[in-house]
Design an enzyme around this catalytic site. Structure first.
Site, PDB file in Angstrom:
ATOM      1  N   ARG A   1       0.855  -1.184   0.000  1.00 25.73           N
ATOM      2  CA  ARG A   1       0.000   0.000   0.000  1.00 25.73           C
ATOM      3  C   ARG A   1       0.890   1.232   0.000  1.00 25.73           C
ATOM      4  O   ARG A   1       1.988   1.226   0.591  1.00 25.73           O
ATOM      5  CB  ARG A   1      -0.880   0.057   1.253  1.00 25.73           C
TER       6      ARG A   1
ATOM      7  N   HIS B   1      -1.432   0.743  -9.646  1.00 24.50           N
ATOM      8  CA  HIS B   1      -2.147  -0.096  -8.668  1.00 24.50           C
ATOM      9  C   HIS B   1      -2.936  -1.216  -9.371  1.00 24.50           C
ATOM     10  O   HIS B   1      -4.145  -1.365  -9.165  1.00 24.50           O
ATOM     11  CB  HIS B   1      -3.073   0.741  -7.771  1.00 24.50           C
TER      12      HIS B   1
HETATM   13  P1  NDP Z   1      -2.103 -11.345   4.684  1.00 26.89           P
HETATM   14  O1  NDP Z   1      -2.978 -10.797   5.736  1.00 26.89           O
HETATM   15  O2  NDP Z   1      -2.279 -12.750   4.265  1.00 26.89           O
HETATM   16  O3  NDP Z   1      -0.565 -11.174   5.122  1.00 26.89           O
HETATM   17  C1  NDP Z   1      -0.078 -10.053   5.738  1.00 26.89           C
HETATM   18  C2  NDP Z   1       1.355 -10.316   6.156  1.00 26.89           C
HETATM   19  O4  NDP Z   1       1.909  -9.116   6.680  1.00 26.89           O
HETATM   20  C3  NDP Z   1       1.490 -11.382   7.239  1.00 26.89           C
HETATM   21  O5  NDP Z   1       2.592 -12.209   6.982  1.00 26.89           O
HETATM   22  C4  NDP Z   1       1.745 -10.566   8.505  1.00 26.89           C
HETATM   23  O6  NDP Z   1       2.549 -11.220   9.469  1.00 26.89           O
HETATM   24  C5  NDP Z   1       2.522  -9.400   7.931  1.00 26.89           C
HETATM   25  N1  NDP Z   1       2.434  -8.236   8.807  1.00 26.89           N
HETATM   26  C6  NDP Z   1       1.343  -7.493   9.117  1.00 26.89           C
HETATM   27  N2  NDP Z   1       1.667  -6.525   9.994  1.00 26.89           N
HETATM   28  C7  NDP Z   1       2.984  -6.666  10.234  1.00 26.89           C
HETATM   29  C8  NDP Z   1       3.901  -5.980  11.069  1.00 26.89           C
HETATM   30  N3  NDP Z   1       3.520  -4.940  11.843  1.00 26.89           N
HETATM   31  N4  NDP Z   1       5.178  -6.409  11.082  1.00 26.89           N
HETATM   32  C9  NDP Z   1       5.573  -7.447  10.332  1.00 26.89           C
HETATM   33  N5  NDP Z   1       4.758  -8.149   9.511  1.00 26.89           N
HETATM   34  C10 NDP Z   1       3.478  -7.757   9.474  1.00 26.89           C
HETATM   35  O7  NDP Z   1      -2.242 -10.363   3.450  1.00 26.89           O
HETATM   36  P2  NDP Z   1      -2.049 -10.686   1.894  1.00 26.89           P
HETATM   37  O8  NDP Z   1      -0.752 -11.372   1.720  1.00 26.89           O
HETATM   38  O9  NDP Z   1      -3.264 -11.330   1.339  1.00 26.89           O
HETATM   39  O10 NDP Z   1      -2.009  -9.197   1.272  1.00 26.89           O
HETATM   40  C11 NDP Z   1      -1.037  -8.272   1.708  1.00 26.89           C
HETATM   41  C12 NDP Z   1      -1.372  -6.882   1.201  1.00 26.89           C
HETATM   42  O11 NDP Z   1      -1.137  -6.792  -0.197  1.00 26.89           O
HETATM   43  C13 NDP Z   1      -2.828  -6.444   1.332  1.00 26.89           C
HETATM   44  O12 NDP Z   1      -3.137  -6.034   2.640  1.00 26.89           O
HETATM   45  C14 NDP Z   1      -2.905  -5.292   0.346  1.00 26.89           C
HETATM   46  O13 NDP Z   1      -2.568  -4.077   0.997  1.00 26.89           O
HETATM   47  C15 NDP Z   1      -1.821  -5.649  -0.677  1.00 26.89           C
HETATM   48  N6  NDP Z   1      -2.413  -5.948  -1.988  1.00 26.89           N
HETATM   49  C16 NDP Z   1      -2.073  -5.164  -3.051  1.00 26.89           C
HETATM   50  C17 NDP Z   1      -2.571  -5.426  -4.300  1.00 26.89           C
HETATM   51  C18 NDP Z   1      -2.145  -4.629  -5.473  1.00 26.89           C
HETATM   52  O14 NDP Z   1      -2.686  -4.835  -6.560  1.00 26.89           O
HETATM   53  N7  NDP Z   1      -1.184  -3.747  -5.322  1.00 26.89           N
HETATM   54  C19 NDP Z   1      -3.499  -6.550  -4.526  1.00 26.89           C
HETATM   55  C20 NDP Z   1      -3.762  -7.318  -3.354  1.00 26.89           C
HETATM   56  C21 NDP Z   1      -3.241  -7.018  -2.125  1.00 26.89           C
HETATM   57  P3  NDP Z   1       2.046 -12.562  10.227  1.00 26.89           P
HETATM   58  O15 NDP Z   1       1.921 -13.603   9.147  1.00 26.89           O
HETATM   59  O16 NDP Z   1       3.123 -12.899  11.166  1.00 26.89           O
HETATM   60  O17 NDP Z   1       0.732 -12.184  10.829  1.00 26.89           O
HETATM   61  C1  OXD Z   2      -6.264  -5.399  -3.093  1.00 30.74           C
HETATM   62  C2  OXD Z   2      -5.838  -4.439  -4.092  1.00 30.74           C
HETATM   63  O1  OXD Z   2      -6.080  -5.153  -1.893  1.00 30.74           O
HETATM   64  O2  OXD Z   2      -6.217  -4.595  -5.285  1.00 30.74           O
HETATM   65  O3  OXD Z   2      -6.797  -6.461  -3.479  1.00 30.74           O
HETATM   66  O4  OXD Z   2      -5.096  -3.523  -3.789  1.00 30.74           O
END
Ligand code: NDP
Ligand code: OXD
Length: 321
Positions: A236, A284
């Site tokens: 993000r 994005h």
């Molecule tokens: P998940 O919820 O599956 O994974 C999030 C990961 O981030 C976990 O491993 C978590 O750790 C880690 N995390 C969260 N907070 C912290 C922190 N404070 N310190 C360290 N690690 C942290 O999310 P997804 O993998 O499904 O998606 C991730 C992000 O990708 C979404 O939230 C979105 O913002 C972005 N996204 C962007 C898209 C785009 O087109 N650009 C499309 C889709 C998603 P732990 O496993 O230990 O809890």
């Molecule tokens: C998502 C994105 O979070 O598209 O899926 O950014």
């Protein structure tokens, strides 16, 4: 007005933006009326909402609401809505279609930096044949994936398949064969110090906002084979400080950056990021939510809830993702 249960869809600024979603969901959920936010709908009939960045406050006062479905994997926009109904579960997208799209994007951009695509594009523009650049093997390049959730773990696995030396950082350590795992603030320094290409797939939460700043970039490896560290962010925009990225590219702290997400979207035409020679921008769309794929997921979830099953992929509203 009909008391038929309603699935309310909120996508984009006009009804036309919502129409592909309405069509995909209505085809799979014949027992529900699928309507757009703004249609003539009795608030008491709304049982489900499927939304991408709905206007804040729009989901308040829906007394029969059973679940809110984010149409993306990220839920930061929903979490920022102070009027989001407190007791209603929010489910996010966890779907192989979206995961595969993100890993494609990550692989593409890691490989473009690894194989120095920018250098060869410049040389071609100058009709200049120069084959003297060092080309390290993938195993000599250390990729660090921040965020080892659904998307980070898949991208890490595919990067390892190509041969990169991959590590990951998350809140809690992961036990994944072949993946060096670092966790929490205590693991961050060691993780960054062994990272040549930083891939960011973190959610935006109060804990991660602004994490990608100059102080963090200075902790990345300086002894890598690419000539400097590279930032790739598809998490993000709120994770990054764009003024720091520009400063660090100009003073050599960073070699290059690929950004899919921005502090403000769409990225302002006046932003110097557009014109920086070491920056690659995508709008994005690293992993778009495909209406057909995601409508299958949501329809399955709604059918499950109606049968009395637990909703899956529910967001922890306390931690913000
Ligand atoms: P998940 O919820 O599956 O994974 C999030 C990961 O981030 C976990 O491993 C978590 O750790 C880690 N995390 C969260 N907070 C912290 C922190 N404070 N310190 C360290 N690690 C942290 O999310 P997804 O993998 O499904 O998606 C991730 C992000 O990708 C979404 O939230 C979105 O913002 C972005 N996204 C962007 C898209 C785009 O087109 N650009 C499309 C889709 C998603 P732990 O496993 O230990 O809890
Ligand atoms: C998502 C994105 O979070 O598209 O899926 O950014």
């Amino acid at each position: 007005m009909s008391r038929e249960a309603v699935l309310l869809v909120s996508v984009g600024a006009s009804r036309r933006d919502a129409e592909p979603w309405i069509a995909a969901l209505a085809a799979r959920l014949p027992g529900l009326r699928v309507a757009a936010l703004g249609d003539d709908v009795d608030p008491a009939a709304v049982r489900y909402v499927a939304a991408w960045k709905p206007p804040h406050g729009a989901l308040a006062r829906l007394p029969s609401l059973r679940a809110i479905f984010s149409l993306g994997a990220g839920v930061d926009h929903l979490m920022a809505d102070a009027a989001l109904p407190p007791g209603v579960p929010v489910a996010r997208v966890v779907d192989p279609d979206l995961t595969a799209r993100m890993s494609e994007w990550v692989l593409l951009h890691v490989l473009l930096h690894h194989r120095q695509a920018g250098r060869y594009r410049r040389q071609q523009r100058e009709s200049r044949w120069a084959d003297d650049a060092v080309q390290p093997a993938a195993r000599a390049v250390r990729v660090g994936v921040m965020g080892l959730g659904v998307l980070g773990l898949d991208a890490a696995a595919k990067l390892r398949m190509v041969g990169f030396d991959v590590a990951g950082w998350s809140r809690a350590p992961k036990n994944v064969p072949g993946l060096a795992s670092f966790a929490g603030p205590d693991g961050l320094d060691t993780f960054l110090a062994r990272t040549d290409i930083l891939v960011v797939l973190l959610p935006l939460t109060p804990d991660t906002a602004g994490l990608l700043d100059a102080a963090l970039f200075r902790r990345l490896a300086r002894d890598g084979r690419l000539g400097g560290p590279v930032l790739i962010n598809a998490g993000r925009g709120g994770l990054q400080r764009e003024s720091d990225i520009l400063r660090c590219l100009d003073d050599g702290t960073l070699l290059a950056a690929t950004l899919d997400v921005f502090e403000r979207e769409p990225l302002d035409r006046a932003s110097p990021l557009w014109r920086h020679p070491a920056v690659t921008i995508t709008p994005h769309n690293a992993a778009l939510s495909d209406p057909d794929a995601i409508a299958n997921l949501i329809a399955g979830q709604i059918e499950g809830v109606e049968r009395g099953e637990e909703l899956r992929h529910v967001v922890d509203r306390g931690r913000g993702f």
